[in-house]
Design an enzyme around this catalytic site. Structure first.
Site, PDB file in Angstrom:
ATOM      1  N   THR A 263       0.828  -1.209   0.000  1.00 27.55           N
ATOM      2  CA  THR A 263       0.000   0.000   0.000  1.00 27.55           C
ATOM      3  C   THR A 263       0.860   1.256   0.000  1.00 27.55           C
ATOM      4  OG1 THR A 263      -1.777  -1.133   1.198  1.00 27.55           O
ATOM      5  CG2 THR A 263      -1.742   1.274   1.303  1.00 27.55           C
ATOM      6  N   ILE A 290      -0.184  -7.081  10.219  1.00 23.17           N
ATOM      7  CA  ILE A 290      -0.407  -7.941  11.384  1.00 23.17           C
ATOM      8  C   ILE A 290       0.840  -8.759  11.680  1.00 23.17           C
ATOM      9  CG2 ILE A 290      -1.298  -9.994  10.213  1.00 23.17           C
ATOM     10  CD1 ILE A 290      -3.506 -10.029  12.393  1.00 23.17           C
ATOM     11  N   ASP A 291       1.711  -8.936  10.670  1.00 19.69           N
ATOM     12  CA  ASP A 291       2.941  -9.706  10.853  1.00 19.69           C
ATOM     13  C   ASP A 291       4.057  -8.892  11.491  1.00 19.69           C
ATOM     14  OD1 ASP A 291       1.744 -11.890   9.676  1.00 19.69           O
ATOM     15  OD2 ASP A 291       2.493 -11.457   7.670  1.00 19.69           O
ATOM     16  N   ARG A 336       3.472 -15.010   6.773  1.00 18.86           N
ATOM     17  CA  ARG A 336       3.933 -15.562   5.490  1.00 18.86           C
ATOM     18  C   ARG A 336       5.452 -15.505   5.370  1.00 18.86           C
ATOM     19  NH1 ARG A 336       1.453 -16.312   0.665  1.00 18.86           N
ATOM     20  NH2 ARG A 336       3.171 -15.250  -0.385  1.00 18.86           N
ATOM     21  N   ILE A 438      -7.563 -14.152  14.533  1.00 20.93           N
ATOM     22  CA  ILE A 438      -6.703 -13.251  15.300  1.00 20.93           C
ATOM     23  C   ILE A 438      -6.611 -11.868  14.667  1.00 20.93           C
ATOM     24  CG2 ILE A 438      -5.356 -15.231  16.106  1.00 20.93           C
ATOM     25  CD1 ILE A 438      -3.036 -14.178  14.367  1.00 20.93           C
TER      26      ILE A 438
END
Length: 500
Positions: A263, A290-291, A336, A438
């Site tokens: 983004t 989130i990672d 990931r 989550i």
């Protein structure tokens, strides 16, 4: 030069003059002195200055590797990112007092409030005699400008039309960011023309996408109480030219982009396009992941909430494993390319025996041998595996429509392998995949406070006239960085770190 820095102390003005006379770049002397301790009378001990300059730099054998890349983007080079100086081909910090002609409305409303010096810089590297000096980010070596409110602003609040867009997947805290950006614009700057762009960049580039929604303090009053995004975060749809056309047509001159490195990479392209068109638009990003894999910043919003939710799931895996003879609870978590969620949730829960992350290759024989050893010692086991771990075991060799690798399912592979290994011995696994659970939970209290800080400082940064930048925490202080730096890549767990 060393001979002039033997013994004694000097006050700052005399030392600046001496360092300049010795050939140091005057622009960097002040940054340099911020990293050297002073005594109680604000004087510098010359031998400390000497040791810092000549002993703390790169060793002779590392000189080539330590040379500064001439094309490297510096966090302190913000003149290309201010609407007053972005087309001047100038560099360095922005003397905002020379360009920002409007008084911040908060000056009259809150006369006792402390406002920033617009050139306040947070040091990028704060450790002296650093054991990891050679692995630190060179891009922030000159420090980062604080991103809070100043007395003078670039934009006339009466002329601002602001928009907020949330892109990519969901993350706890999206609604908190939307809420606090809206409230800051309305309550602190009196800006009432605020819209939310739906479906990510699609809402700006595709005329058939859902239209914008009006945002005000009433509309966002309670949205932080639930997860997700009221703007329906979406992927794809980026087209710099079409989005520029939309901004020009609708009169939007302030855009807040909430999303990950993809983004912000797109936001940087959009910044270059508005710059090419000489279209004055402040584009400020709030990085989301989130990672927790965004470069340079301490952490991303929503990460702590996701970790708390993941720790609860791990406890469920522990309950299953301890309620069965030779039971193995296996929990697959998001991650990931970076294992921060798995690693931190395991630390938070304190009950995990094996953590598998993308950064550390694994061998299945070693894992099964370790499973046997743990069960022999305590009778059960808990494993946490990040979704990107062990891809050497489950690689698909395929890519999706956007060019990203389609990962194999390491969770089910591990479940089946453990079951095959343990069932003949009277054991079994219990597999839990919370998947999107989550990331869809409501924001936690501390995370909401962090979102509020990021959102308000994003607004202050935009009102000061900056564009093509992102805000985030560095040493727990909110700063701004060029978006092109955030778009460079992803942060990963360092397997040699003490944390891992």
């Amino acid at each position: 030069i060393k001979g002039q820095f033997n013994e004694g102390r000097l006050e700052r003005p005399a030392l600046v003059k001496l360092l300049t006379r010795c050939g140091l770049d005057p622009k960097k002397v002040e940054v340099l002195l911020q990293r050297i301790p002073v005594d109680s009378h604000d004087r510098f001990e010359l031998k400390h200055v000497r040791d810092f300059i000549f002993e703390d730099g790169p060793k002779q054998g590392d000189a080539k590797e330590a040379e500064k890349d001439p094309d490297m983007v510096s966090s302190a080079n913000l003149q290309p990112h201010h609407l007053a100086t972005w087309r001047n081909n100038s560099s360095g910090l922005v003397r905002e007092e020379n360009f920002n002609k409007y008084q911040n409305p908060m000056v009259l409303r809150y006369p006792e409030m402390n406002f920033l010096n617009p050139q306040e810089v947070v040091l990028g590297h704060i450790i002296t005699n650093d054991s990891r000096r050679n692995s630190r980010y060179n891009e922030i070596s000159e420090g980062c400008v604080r991103a809070n409110a100043c007395k003078d602003i670039w934009w006339n609040p009466r002329e601002v039309k602001a928009a907020i867009v949330t892109c990519g997947g969901l993350c706890p805290g999206l609604n908190s960011v939307i809420r606090e950006v809206t409230n800051c614009l309305e309550h602190q700057y009196g800006i009432m023309d605020i819209v939310g762009i739906q479906a990510g960049y699609n809402g700006l580039s595709n005329p058939e996408a859902p239209g914008p929604v009006v945002l005000n303090s009433k509309a966002v009053r309670e949205i932080h109480m639930k997860g997700g995004s009221i703007l329906k975060a979406g992927r794809g749809g980026f087209d710099a030219a079409k989005i520029c056309d939309t901004l020009e047509k609708t009169g939007i001159n302030m855009l807040f982009t909430v999303g990950g490195d993809g983004t912000q990479s797109a936001a940087n392209e959009l910044f270059l396009e508005v710059k090419r068109r000489s279209l004055p638009v402040s584009i400020v990003g709030v990085p989301k992941s989130i990672d927790n894999d965004v470069l340079y910043f301490d952490k991303t919003f929503g990460f702590d909430t996701a970790v708390a939710a993941a720790a609860d799931v791990i406890r469920s895996g522990w309950v299953e494993a301890t309620s069965c003879e030779k039971g193995v609870g296996i929990v697959k978590l998001m991650g990931r390319d970076a294992g921060f969620v798995a690693m931190t949730a395991a630390q938070a829960s304190t009950i995990v025996d094996l953590v598998m992350i993308p950064e550390v290759p694994v061998n299945m024989e070693d894992i099964l041998e370790y499973v046997d050893a743990v069960i022999a010692r305590k009778g059960f086991m808990v494993i946490v595996v990040a979704e990107g771990a062990g891809q050497e075991l489950v690689a698909t060799g395929k890519k999706d429509a956007t060019g990203h690798t389609i990962y194999g399912d390491i969770g089910t592979y591990l479940r089946d392998a453990v079951n095959k290994h343990l069932k003949p011995k009277g054991g079994r696994s219990f597999y839990i995949d919370p998947s999107y659970i989550i990331r869809s939970v409501p924001i936690g209290p501390n995370d909401h406070i962090y979102c509020s800080r990021l959102a308000r400082d994003a607004v202050h940064t935009a009102m000061r006239g900056y564009s093509g930048v992102c805000v985030g925490a560095l040493h727990n202080i909110i700063v701004m960085l060029p978006s092109s730096l955030i778009a460079k890549g992803k942060r990963t767990v360092k397997p040699k770190s003490s944390t891992w």
